[in-house]
Design an enzyme around this catalytic site. Structure first.
Site, PDB file in Angstrom:
ATOM      1  CD  GLU A   1      -3.065  -0.920   0.140  1.00 29.62           C
ATOM      2  OE1 GLU A   1      -3.035   0.096  -0.577  1.00 29.62           O
ATOM      3  OE2 GLU A   1      -3.937  -1.796   0.022  1.00 29.62           O
TER       4      GLU A   1
ATOM      5  CG  ASP B   1      -5.533  -7.432  -7.722  1.00 31.17           C
ATOM      6  OD1 ASP B   1      -4.553  -7.750  -7.019  1.00 31.17           O
ATOM      7  OD2 ASP B   1      -6.339  -6.546  -7.378  1.00 31.17           O
TER       8      ASP B   1
ATOM      9  CD  GLU C   1     -14.260  -5.770  -1.682  1.00 28.49           C
ATOM     10  OE1 GLU C   1     -13.043  -5.753  -1.436  1.00 28.49           O
ATOM     11  OE2 GLU C   1     -14.817  -4.870  -2.344  1.00 28.49           O
TER      12      GLU C   1
ATOM     13  CD  GLU D   1     -10.182  -2.094  -8.442  1.00 24.66           C
ATOM     14  OE1 GLU D   1      -9.115  -1.931  -7.819  1.00 24.66           O
ATOM     15  OE2 GLU D   1     -11.295  -1.722  -7.987  1.00 24.66           O
TER      16      GLU D   1
ATOM     17  CB  THR E   1      -1.769  -1.304  -9.536  1.00 26.05           C
ATOM     18  OG1 THR E   1      -2.923  -2.117  -9.333  1.00 26.05           O
ATOM     19  CG2 THR E   1      -1.099  -1.002  -8.201  1.00 26.05           C
TER      20      THR E   1
END
Length: 628
Positions: free
Chosen positions: A210, A355, A459, A478, A564
């Site tokens: 993160e 991902d 989710e 996304e 990302t």
């Protein structure tokens, strides 16, 4: 006659159970929600989005899968009978083709301007309220109109503490969005605020992944944009700017380096304390995406400052994970032990935990031109298509269900569960970058069908029960990202309608007094008091760009990719050049299992720095990493 009674009884029981499931998930008319009882989506209409004819084939039908909890690895793909063509349940278009053409084949310029303004206003409503009520804290609580920082009273609250490091997260994450919106004045002010007020010398334990994608990536992106001599966004030079953002990025990256030490596989620990290094009680398990999605930011930093250390550790982690893939399927799991190299989580999918690993294989190749990255991505994509993809062979033709990517056991490719998560909605965008536009169109349509149904993406969504498994939606980007990239690839106005639908849903369902709030429940639209930083850095950015055809990003001669976290970086020749040897110490061949590389546990001291820094800054870093 007794067996007939039993059969009839079982059929009645099954009907009653289906009705019960329908009502439990809040989808029945008795709850008062305006959802159609019959929810079908005829993906044959996708032919309007592309050119060319597809072959009619028989293939698997995943919607008929009946999951047996007693045998989760059972083969679940049955063939559709040639005598029983099945219409997909995924239909949100009930109209005929003429009606479809009327609604989606055009998008007026005036409406495009209106939507662009709406996206801009959405960003500023969140950003201005963050600056007013929350800065310098990390996030905005948009319902209470107050700031949020790390949960110091509960260090185990990783949902908060993995992300919030007491370093003005939302402001840093939003830097390049301000430039995308053309607000150079506020961009300059924000950069100065970051330089003058943010320090990483904090007793904060954060997740390496993160901190990398949200903070490090944004600092690097803003620095590149500020110093780009081609001036794609006009003259945005900041008076007296002396590469401070780059120095800050370097500082943060050095503080993340301890995660890569004392690990026998080269795979990093998931968390570090920005002052003290890896916590003594740190776990030895990490997810594939978290450990394998550092290469873009670390690689750019290395090539900007001429120090191979950061790219070296990130690339070593990617190779270590790659070498642990299954010999049978070529798939990776989602959780690994960094000391033993054993897979703790054997689920292989495209969502959470997996991902961005795939995303960064391709984007690393695009940025750095390393053929090895492309070979890994191509092999991974082939394994994904072979073992995760279910449904008919062609997106738009043939009998059976449209394509879907499921979660499988990495060792045998058998389905492990019947849910997919919202993070997987990034994959159509990655397929666009890979040139597989037809499959991207189909998978995007699947996720948009879910959005149409709930006005948000739950989710987790159970594709067998056709209902949410986990009901919250934290304003994730996304689906918007994939919508934007598909529009750039096809210029089909359908995707402008999708963007408008998403924009209006967010405005209607998530807007609160001081910003936009996480949806706690996608059906009843109850909310949680949190606005994550990616809402401004990604969701609003992609929505704005979708409707802004004339944005400098689209008109520039330079080509860009998005990290990302949605930060823009140019595809630049300088990132394909490096000032160090290709062969790193202790590098293992890509096609062999990882050896025990304990002799590589500590990063060689001479490889740590090459960027000249002020002496006080150098002493601070040396003390922090234990060199002084």
């Amino acid at each position: 006659m007794q067996w007939r009674s039993i059969v009839v009884g079982l059929l009645v029981l099954r009907v009653l159970l289906n009705c019960a499931v329908w009502l439990v998930f809040g989808l029945g008319p008795s709850w008062g929600f305006d959802f159609p009882i019959k929810f079908t989506f005829n993906l044959h209409k996708i032919e309007l989005l592309k050119d060319g004819d597809g072959a009619t084939v028989k293939t698997n039908a995943w919607s008929q899968h009946m999951y047996d909890n007693r045998n989760p690895q059972a083969n679940t793909c049955s063939k559709i009978s040639g005598n029983s063509p099945k219409k997909s349940y995924l239909s949100f278009f009930q109209e005929g083709r003429d009606e479809y053409d009327r609604k989606y084949s055009s998008f007026p310029d005036a409406l495009k301007v209106k939507m662009r303004g709406m996206a801009r206003d959405m960003f500023y409503f969140g950003y201005d309220n963050y600056m007013k009520f929350a800065f310098p804290e990390d996030e905005l609580n948009p319902i209470a109109c107050e700031g949020r920082g790390p949960d110091v009273l509960n260090p185990s609250n990783i949902n908060i503490n993995d992300v919030l490091g007491n370093y003005s997260l939302t402001l840093i994450d939003a830097l390049d969005t301000l430039l995308i919106l053309g607000n150079v004045t506020e961009f300059h002010r924000a950069v100065r605020l970051v330089i003058d007020t943010v320090s990483f010398d904090k007793d904060s334990t954060v997740q390496v992944f993160e901190a990398n994608i949200r903070i490090l990536g944004s600092l690097i992106s803003a620095h590149i944009l500020l110093t780009d001599p081609r001036n794609p966004f006009g003259d945005i030079a900041l008076k007296d700017y002396d590469n401070e953002l780059l120095h800050m990025a370097h500082d943060l990256a050095v503080r993340l380096l301890p995660a890569f030490e004392n690990t026998s596989t080269g795979i990093p620990y998931p968390r570090v304390n920005l002052k003290k290094g890896v916590p003594p009680d740190s776990i030895n398990e990490t997810c594939t995406a978290g450990a394998g999605s550092l290469l873009v930011e670390f690689g750019i930093l290395s090539r900007l400052i001429g120090d191979s250390t950061f790219e070296w550790v990130a690339r070593r982690a990617v190779k270590a994970l790659w070498n642990l893939r299954s010999n049978e399927t070529g798939l990776l799991g989602n959780v690994v032990n960094i000391q033993t190299g054993q897979w703790v989580g054997r689920q292989s999918g495209l969502g959470a935990g997996m991902d961005s690993f795939y995303e960064y294989l391709l984007k690393s190749y695009i940025l750095f031109g390393e053929k090895e990255d492309n070979r890994m991505f191509s092999a991974a994509y082939e394994s994904i298509q072979s073992h995760l993809r279910r449904g008919r062979e062609a997106c738009n033709e043939g009998e059976g269900d449209p394509p879907l990517y499921v979660n499988v056991n990495m060792f045998n490719g058998q389905i492990m569960n019947t849910w997919i998560d919202s993070l997987q909605a990034f994959f159509p965008g990655l397929q666009v970058l890979n040139g597989d536009v037809e499959n991207a169109i189909c998978l995007h349509a699947f996720y948009y069908a879910i959005w149409k149904r709930f006005g948000a993406l739950p989710e987790r969504y159970n594709w067998q029960l056709q209902a949410p498994d986990i009901l919250f939606y934290p304003l994730r980007p996304e689906l918007v990202e994939s919508t934007y990239l598909l529009y750039q690839a096809t210029k089909n106005p359908f995707y402008l309608h999708v963007g408008m639908d998403i924009l209006e849903s967010l405005e209607k369902n998530a807007k609160v007094r001081c910003g936009y709030a996480t949806l706690h429940h996608v059906v009843d639209k109850s909310k949680e008091d949190r606005m994550e930083s990616f809402f401004l850095s990604e969701t609003c950015k992609y929505l704005y760009l979708l409707f802004d055809e004339d944005n400098p990003l689209h008109k520039s001669e330079s080509k860009y990719i998005f990290t990302t976290e949605g930060h823009i970086v140019p595809v630049d020749q300088r990132f394909r050049e490096k000032s160090w040897e290709d062969q790193f110490p202790c590098e293992e061949p890509i096609n062999k299992p990882p050896a025990n590389i304990s002799n590589c546990e500590r990063i060689p001291e001479e490889r740590r720095y090459s960027l000249p820094l002020k002496s006080i800054y150098m002493r601070q870093i040396d003390h922090m990493v234990g060199l002084s």
